[in-house]
Design an enzyme around this catalytic site. Sequence first.
Site, mmCIF file in Angstrom:
data_model
loop_
_atom_site.group_PDB
_atom_site.id
_atom_site.type_symbol
_atom_site.label_atom_id
_atom_site.label_comp_id
_atom_site.label_asym_id
_atom_site.label_seq_id
_atom_site.Cartn_x
_atom_site.Cartn_y
_atom_site.Cartn_z
ATOM 1 N N PRO A 17 0.708 -1.128 -0.068
ATOM 2 C CA PRO A 17 0.043 -0.086 0.097
ATOM 3 C C PRO A 17 0.777 1.369 -0.042
ATOM 4 O O PRO A 17 1.780 1.367 0.738
ATOM 5 C CB PRO A 17 -0.859 -0.078 1.283
ATOM 6 N N ASN A 18 0.258 2.140 -0.655
ATOM 7 C CA ASN A 18 1.007 3.548 -0.852
ATOM 8 C C ASN A 18 2.205 3.712 -1.669
ATOM 9 O O ASN A 18 2.479 4.921 -2.060
ATOM 10 C CB ASN A 18 1.085 4.148 0.640
ATOM 11 N N ARG A 30 5.164 10.834 -2.405
ATOM 12 C CA ARG A 30 4.950 10.474 -1.120
ATOM 13 C C ARG A 30 6.201 10.950 -0.395
ATOM 14 O O ARG A 30 7.074 10.348 -0.542
ATOM 15 C CB ARG A 30 4.327 9.156 -1.104
ATOM 16 N N TYR A 85 11.313 8.739 1.026
ATOM 17 C CA TYR A 85 11.200 7.811 0.110
ATOM 18 C C TYR A 85 11.984 8.213 -1.186
ATOM 19 O O TYR A 85 11.843 7.293 -2.328
ATOM 20 C CB TYR A 85 9.689 7.504 -0.303
ATOM 21 N N ASN A 133 7.907 -5.620 -1.271
ATOM 22 C CA ASN A 133 7.889 -4.566 -0.312
ATOM 23 C C ASN A 133 6.513 -4.455 0.407
ATOM 24 O O ASN A 133 5.801 -3.882 -0.394
ATOM 25 C CB ASN A 133 8.124 -3.099 -0.899
ATOM 26 N N ALA A 149 3.353 -1.097 4.915
ATOM 27 C CA ALA A 149 2.845 -0.926 6.045
ATOM 28 C C ALA A 149 2.366 -2.392 6.326
ATOM 29 O O ALA A 149 2.340 -2.755 8.021
ATOM 30 C CB ALA A 149 1.614 0.057 6.378
ATOM 31 N N HIS A 154 4.500 -4.763 8.982
ATOM 32 C CA HIS A 154 4.325 -4.641 10.511
ATOM 33 C C HIS A 154 3.176 -5.253 11.212
ATOM 34 O O HIS A 154 3.123 -5.115 12.348
ATOM 35 C CB HIS A 154 4.371 -3.198 11.118
ATOM 36 N N ASP A 186 1.478 -15.610 5.789
ATOM 37 C CA ASP A 186 1.076 -17.283 5.412
ATOM 38 C C ASP A 186 0.818 -17.447 3.945
ATOM 39 O O ASP A 186 1.225 -18.437 3.452
ATOM 40 C CB ASP A 186 -0.147 -17.200 6.002
ATOM 41 N N GLU A 224 12.633 -9.836 1.141
ATOM 42 C CA GLU A 224 11.946 -8.524 1.723
ATOM 43 C C GLU A 224 12.597 -7.131 1.484
ATOM 44 O O GLU A 224 13.698 -7.112 1.952
ATOM 45 C CB GLU A 224 11.494 -8.707 3.027
ATOM 46 N N HIS A 226 12.688 -2.668 1.567
ATOM 47 C CA HIS A 226 12.125 -1.294 2.171
ATOM 48 C C HIS A 226 12.991 -0.503 1.574
ATOM 49 O O HIS A 226 14.421 -0.409 1.597
ATOM 50 C CB HIS A 226 12.145 -1.328 3.763
ATOM 51 N N LEU A 227 12.615 0.577 1.316
ATOM 52 C CA LEU A 227 13.226 1.810 0.688
ATOM 53 C C LEU A 227 14.021 2.442 1.804
ATOM 54 O O LEU A 227 15.096 2.934 1.847
ATOM 55 C CB LEU A 227 12.244 2.807 0.129
ATOM 56 N N ARG A 270 13.386 4.395 12.272
ATOM 57 C CA ARG A 270 12.163 5.049 12.131
ATOM 58 C C ARG A 270 11.269 4.795 13.509
ATOM 59 O O ARG A 270 11.975 4.338 14.505
ATOM 60 C CB ARG A 270 11.425 4.838 10.881
ATOM 61 N N ARG A 299 7.644 0.205 13.587
ATOM 62 C CA ARG A 299 8.155 -0.138 12.291
ATOM 63 C C ARG A 299 9.357 -1.138 12.430
ATOM 64 O O ARG A 299 9.687 -1.652 11.388
ATOM 65 C CB ARG A 299 8.422 0.898 11.383
HETATM 66 C C1 DQA Z 1 8.329 0.825 3.695
HETATM 67 C C2 DQA Z 1 8.562 0.889 5.215
HETATM 68 C C3 DQA Z 1 7.159 0.946 6.046
HETATM 69 O O1 DQA Z 1 7.463 1.046 7.311
HETATM 70 C C4 DQA Z 1 5.938 1.905 5.557
HETATM 71 O O2 DQA Z 1 4.988 1.584 6.122
HETATM 72 C C5 DQA Z 1 6.032 1.926 3.878
HETATM 73 C C6 DQA Z 1 7.413 1.796 2.897
HETATM 74 C C7 DQA Z 1 9.473 1.193 2.851
HETATM 75 O O3 DQA Z 1 9.886 0.812 1.825
HETATM 76 O O4 DQA Z 1 10.468 1.885 3.642
HETATM 77 O O5 DQA Z 1 4.903 2.268 3.268
HETATM 78 O O6 DQA Z 1 8.267 -0.584 3.370
#
Ligand code: DQA
Length: 159
Positions: free
Chosen positions: A25-26, A33, A38, A89, A92, A95, A102, A113, A115-116, A122, A126
């Site tokens: 998401p997002n 954003r 990011y 990725n 959110a 977490h 699963d 996995e 993450h940016l 943070r 997280r």
């Molecule tokens: C994220 C880190 C997460 O905590 C956050 O909710 C994101 C982006 C990252 O790529 O740094 O949406 O996964």
Amino acid sequence: MSSASSAATPVADSTRRRVAIVHGPNLNLLGSREPEKYGRVTLTEIDERLRAMGAAREVDVECIQLNGEGELVTWIQQAGPHVDGFVINPAAYTHTSVAIRDALLATGKPFVEVHLTNVYAREPFRHHSFLSDVALGRVMGFGALSYDLGLTGLLDRLG
Ligand code: DQA
């Protein structure tokens, strides 16, 4: 399946290796954003680079972004039989989501996995990941480069 922004049908079978890049998401908002966290690179640019990396190694790289937890679970379930591994990725949901953990485990396929941001630098909420203990590896803190490193690691392991 094709674009980074549409709810897509999982990949068709082929003899080439296939890897799915899954964005949670997002992440469709990347570029605008919270750019101080990011960066300014868009999701489309990230996906284009990953596809090019795959093409250079004769690997099909399929990219998907979905905002809903259930949508992600369904997509992972359907893609599982057709891919050799995932770079994800979960944003959110990292977490919070036992369901995505699963779903990935149910595929029986390895995943990285990514993450940016460095989530440990943070907020405390997280710091926990529902995926990291069952991931092949975890890359974070390098902005868009985290994806490149994650894909490189997965392809290296797949051989
Ligand atoms: C994220 C880190 C997460 O905590 C956050 O909710 C994101 C982006 C990252 O790529 O740094 O949406 O996964």
